[in-house]
Write a protein that holds these residues in place. Structure first.
Motif, short mmCIF file in Angstrom:
data_model
loop_
_atom_site.label_atom_id
_atom_site.label_comp_id
_atom_site.label_asym_id
_atom_site.label_seq_id
_atom_site.Cartn_x
_atom_site.Cartn_y
_atom_site.Cartn_z
N ILE A 1 -4.14 -4.28 -5.20
CA ILE A 1 -3.11 -3.93 -4.22
C ILE A 1 -3.14 -2.43 -3.99
N GLY A 2 -3.37 -2.05 -2.72
CA GLY A 2 -3.42 -0.65 -2.36
C GLY A 2 -2.24 -0.23 -1.50
N ARG A 3 -2.52 0.54 -0.44
CA ARG A 3 -1.46 1.00 0.44
C ARG A 3 -1.94 0.90 1.88
N SER A 4 -1.14 0.22 2.71
CA SER A 4 -1.53 -0.03 4.09
C SER A 4 -1.28 1.20 4.97
N GLY A 5 -1.78 1.11 6.18
CA GLY A 5 -1.60 2.19 7.15
C GLY A 5 -2.54 2.00 8.32
N GLY B 1 -3.95 6.07 3.19
CA GLY B 1 -3.84 4.73 2.61
C GLY B 1 -4.72 4.57 1.38
N LEU B 2 -4.67 3.36 0.84
CA LEU B 2 -5.55 2.97 -0.26
C LEU B 2 -6.18 1.64 0.13
N ASN B 3 -7.45 1.64 0.45
CA ASN B 3 -8.15 0.47 0.97
C ASN B 3 -8.50 -0.49 -0.17
N GLY C 1 -7.25 -8.31 3.87
CA GLY C 1 -7.15 -7.67 5.17
C GLY C 1 -6.44 -8.50 6.22
N GLN C 2 -5.92 -7.78 7.26
CA GLN C 2 -5.22 -8.43 8.36
C GLN C 2 -5.91 -8.20 9.70
N ALA C 3 -6.37 -6.98 9.93
CA ALA C 3 -7.03 -6.63 11.18
C ALA C 3 -7.91 -5.43 10.93
N VAL C 4 -8.88 -5.22 11.81
CA VAL C 4 -9.86 -4.17 11.57
C VAL C 4 -9.25 -2.78 11.69
N ASN C 5 -8.12 -2.65 12.38
CA ASN C 5 -7.49 -1.33 12.53
C ASN C 5 -6.30 -1.12 11.60
N ILE C 6 -6.21 -1.96 10.57
CA ILE C 6 -5.17 -1.81 9.55
C ILE C 6 -5.86 -1.61 8.20
N ILE C 7 -5.44 -0.58 7.49
CA ILE C 7 -5.98 -0.39 6.14
C ILE C 7 -5.51 -1.56 5.27
N PRO C 8 -6.44 -2.32 4.71
CA PRO C 8 -6.03 -3.49 3.93
C PRO C 8 -5.36 -3.09 2.62
#
Length: 375
Positions: A182-186, A194-196, A239-246
């Protein structure tokens, strides 16, 4: 009912692993009672899944267990030539999900039951049918724990997994875990904020795979193919989308261990590598998915000798797939694998079993009854 009729009834129950199995357990229980067996059905902790235990012969005395599982793997593959939950006969083959793994064995045991019940058995024969074997043998530990309340200590257990009716004395043990990072989104335009979790998991998987390669250096057990313990990463998701840091990623890892090696011990280096990510700011999770010990029955054991007599074949030293046999052995019950069908047909479209294999298995079970009957 003959064995094909019973198999057709069993296949018609879509008892997919991880789903309620009350319908098939009820049908088997009713059949066993009608055939003259004493039946006990045990509800598992899930609240909707059942183990079944049935006995023919004397209620006291040390006898043998015929062990199998009622669940099957899903049958969603498009390549099926017919409805997987409707038995289809074509020449000497009977098609359907679970025909080989392993409702064929259940059908043989049930078909033999009336004849066994009519014999003057000196020792009992028990049917032990479990749930959720395909999810890492989740049901059978609860059944094994109940055995002291159900019967005297068994002389042995025959686990009817597909082996082409050649008994098998050993198999590898297995353990599987789910790793979570578990990282940090953004926003993906600011990766510095963020933390991928996927990147972190990718590095972890690389390290875990390298560790897996090291297992090929031994220790070796040359009855197996491959002759060493093994590791595989089998699932990854995140992941959720390519432009969201997972911010989350999971992967499932399994190990298969040769005898005398604890499967869980092989995962400790993986746990240590996962823990390192905490120092990089990530949260981590570790969930045990399944574990069962290996099987190792000595060549000269009484049970191996008995199966040699019943099948007319020398028991095979080992197979690499796993079964519930190791759990029975861990509980102090000598165990061996012997059942109809071929493991190569399992878990695939158009799974089938041959009529002759069913006949051979039913004969073997009835011969066990003859072995235990008074002359």
């Amino acid at each position: 009912m003959d064995v094909k009729e019973i198999l057709a009834r069993l296949i018609a129950f879509p008892s997919v692993v991880g789903t309620p199995n009350g319908a098939i357990a009820d049908w088997i229980g009713d059949y066993c009672r009608t055939a003259g067996a004493d039946v006990t059905v045990h509800l598992g902790p899930e609240g909707d899944r059942y183990n079944l235990f049935a006995t023919v012969g004397p209620r006291e005395g040390r006898g043998y267990i015929l062990s199998g599982h009622m669940d099957v793997v899903p049958a969603g593959e498009r390549e099926w030539s017919s409805d997987p939950f409707v038995l289809r006969a074509e020449d000497d083959r009977l098609y359907g999900r679970g025909t080989t793994d392993m409702k064929g064995f259940l059908a043989c045991a049930l078909a033999a039951l009336p004849k066994l019940a009519a014999m003057n058995l000196r020792r009992p024969i028990h049917l032990a049918f479990s749930y959720d074997e395909e999810a890492g043998s989740r049901g059978v530990p609860h059944l094994i724990a109940e055995l002291p309340n159900l019967c005297d200590a068994p002389l042995g257990a025959i686990i009817g997994e597909p082996s082409r009716m050649q008994a098998v004395r050993a198999h590898k043990g297995k353990a599987a875990v789910r790793l979570e990072v578990i990282g940090r989104s953004g926003h993906s335009s600011r990766p510095d904020l963020g933390l991928n979790a996927i990147h972190a998991m990718a590095n972890l998987i690389t390290a875990v795979a390298e560790y897996g390669k090291s297992l090929t250096s031994g220790p070796f057990h040359h009855d197996f193919a491959p002759p060493y313990s093994s590791l595989q990463v089998g699932v990854i998701a995140g992941g959720q989308a390519v432009n969201i840091i997972p911010d989350r990623c999971i992967c499932d890892v399994e190990v298969r261990a040769v005898p005398d090696i604890s499967p869980s011990s092989l995962l400790e280096p993986v746990r240590a590598k996962l823990a390192v990510l905490r120092d990089q700011g990530f949260e981590v999770g570790w969930q045990e998915l399944s574990a069962y010990p290996g099987l190792a029955l000595p060549e000269g054991s009484q049970l191996a000798t008995l199966l040699r007599e019943l099948t007319g074949q020398e028991p095979l030293a080992a197979v690499s797939y796993g079964t519930e046999a190791g759990l029975y052995q861990q509980a102090g019950i000598d165990s061996i694998i012997c059942g109809p069908g071929d493991i190569g047909r399992a878990h695939r479209p158009d799974e089938y079993i041959e009529v002759g294999e069913l006949a051979a298995c039913q004969t073997m079970i009835e011969e066990l009854g003859t072995h235990l009957a008074e002359g």
